[in-house]
Design an enzyme around this catalytic site. Sequence first.
Site, PDB file in Angstrom:
ATOM      1  CD  GLU A   1      27.233  74.319  14.661  1.00 14.18           C
ATOM      2  OE1 GLU A   1      27.200  75.424  14.077  1.00 14.18           O
ATOM      3  OE2 GLU A   1      26.574  74.077  15.693  1.00 14.18           O
TER       4      GLU A   1
ATOM      5  CG  HIS B   1      17.583  69.212  17.227  1.00 14.06           C
ATOM      6  ND1 HIS B   1      16.906  70.206  16.583  1.00 14.06           N
ATOM      7  CD2 HIS B   1      18.558  69.816  17.949  1.00 14.06           C
ATOM      8  CE1 HIS B   1      17.425  71.379  16.919  1.00 14.06           C
ATOM      9  NE2 HIS B   1      18.434  71.172  17.742  1.00 14.06           N
TER      10      HIS B   1
END
Lengths: 348, 333
Positions: free
Chosen positions: B70, B139
Amino acid sequence: MADFDLDSADGRREALRRMVTIRAFDEEAGDRFADGEIPGFVHLYIGEEAVGVGACASLDSDDYIASTHRGHGHCIAKGLDPKYMMAELYGKAEGYCNGKGGSMHIADVDAGMLGANGIVGAGPPLATGAALSIDYQDRDQVAVGFLGDGAVAQGQVHEAINLASTWDLPAIFVVENNHYGEGTPVEKQHNLENLSDTAQAYDIPGVTVDGMDITAVAEAVAEARERARAGDGPTMVEAQTYRYRGHYEGDEEPYRDEDEIERWKDRDPIESFKDRLIERGELTDEEFDELRSDAEATIENAVEYAQETDSPDPTAAYEDVFADRPPELDRFANVARTDGGANGGDHR
Amino acid sequence: MTAQAELELETETMTVREAIRQALREELQRDEDVYLMGEDVGLFGGVLEVTSGLFEEFGEERVRDTPISEAGFMGAATGAAATGTRPVVELMFSDFAGVAMEQIMNQMAKMHYMFGGKAELPVTVRTTEGGGMGAASQHSGTVHTWIAHFPGLKAVAPGTAASAKGLTKAAIRSDDPVFVFENKMIYEQSGEVPTDEDFTVPIGEAAVEREGDDVTVVATQRLVGESLGVADSLEGDVSVEVIDPRSLYPLDTETIVESVEKTGRLVVADESPLSYGTHAEIVARVQEEAFFSLDAPIQRVGTPDTHIPFSPPLEQEVLPDDDDVRAAIERIA
Ligand SMILES: Cc1ncc(C[n+]2csc(CCOP(=O)(O)OP(=O)(O)O)c2C)c(N)n1
């Protein structure tokens, strides 16, 4: 090709001029900082000039570089004007970043300079991104990410190299191994003899060169650039160099001794290149003195300009947060300036 | 464009997922410099299938699978945006912003400013938020407040299919970094979506999704639809106005304030944690602008400062929903 390259006598002289200009700039910046004229932090590049100038000698003027917190040398090597650089160090409106960046953030994207950077290891991902734009638009350019030996320990550096390698992007990563990350020697930060060995993990070439020798740096970067332009992906070039000054101005340097510094100074990148040019009959001592006094004059003028040019209007603090200015900036900036007055429009 | 004007355009019924995909497709077609990148956005079609089919349609140059890094690809998108292309990044789950935060907060958010305005950063980051899937804390987060809080970043969060399309297109066309926060529980929700390729929802414009006189509910993402349901169910007892701010930063203060001046009552419903967040910002602006119009204390509906737990009964316990909105309205109406 580059606006200067080491294959011609003119190019060699220009390289020497840029190295000398960097040194003059940084010596002056150190003095002006000591005098309290320059605010913030200042990290000098003195001793490392052959790396930035050697790398840029092998770049085209429209190639990109992403720099580090020690960025003055990269700026001058890339052809930025010391006048606007100095104005930026002074926080003036005419500085490269209109006084918003300072020493650690000088940038000129149009000149291919994607910024010095206050975050160790942040430049390589940006260089990978510039290489992505180049690749995506089939442009004939490359992007160089400079980083220090300390930065090689940063995770995002490895993500950037991996991405560039996986996508065969035209990127070059130049590690400036000046043997210290702040006060910690490189041996205490890495369990590797050569930092360029990390390149093996990405199946890209990694070379270690003498960073006090401008020719060695330029040759390695030229080769990397050919590779990049051929679509064969990135290269890591480690240049072994040394900074003569402390990590930042004001650093008392308890971590190293004078002898070590003197040993490196014996191999000074400017002196040795100058001597070579004199040996080749391309330069005389007088010409060198002239070149140096020209550089000093340039920097003197830059300081004068920086001292005399205007500071930004305080309201500029609210400009350029966005390309498309949101109403919040007017809402809150006005409140901040109203001397504690009531906010909003509900004065009933 | 107001919600009203949007409905006057020719529309088609589609889901939020399809609306976003349509936005991406149209922008890929419109501008060669636009490309998508992210983990599994290509052949796989995106973990929540938003980009499905685009790889086949546009090829791997324009729909790029990245390594799982990321910080690396968020930084690369930033560098790419500064050098002439317009990357649209999918950050698989918004919680992963933590991994890339350096590039987001110190590079993407600050480059335009620190360079004195001399770099444009047309980068779009699409990411999913929200609980309800049993995906547990890492998540299911709703982190838009962080991004909306950072000067230099814009944050939008669609609550309907139409705004999902319009905001995504506006984000891609914007020369600023824009985060598009998609609530994963409403991908299947459908609505009327303008088919016009030039339809966008301007960043910074709220929509009055339902008019009413007694209570204003400012709701985001999943809570827009749920609040509309509550408003319908209260029809005859309480007249509820539902506003979707759509853009969290910049925030359309005017539309919200106008509504509160009319109704005198406000409920703010947003899935993020209640402390120091999106709710607080909306409340602060309303009290600055419309304090004397308020007839009752402002109510907040959100996640009570916990992470999102895994076990379904626990998850249902902490997630704000239509019952919470109803209770908040009833407390003040
Ligand atoms: C992410 C981050 N961590 C720490 C620092 C503080 N810091 C500034 S320069 C520096 C040392 C960097 O060493 P190196 O990469 O070798 O570069 P050099 O200073 O030797 O040129 C550190 C730790 C920082 N600016 N950013």
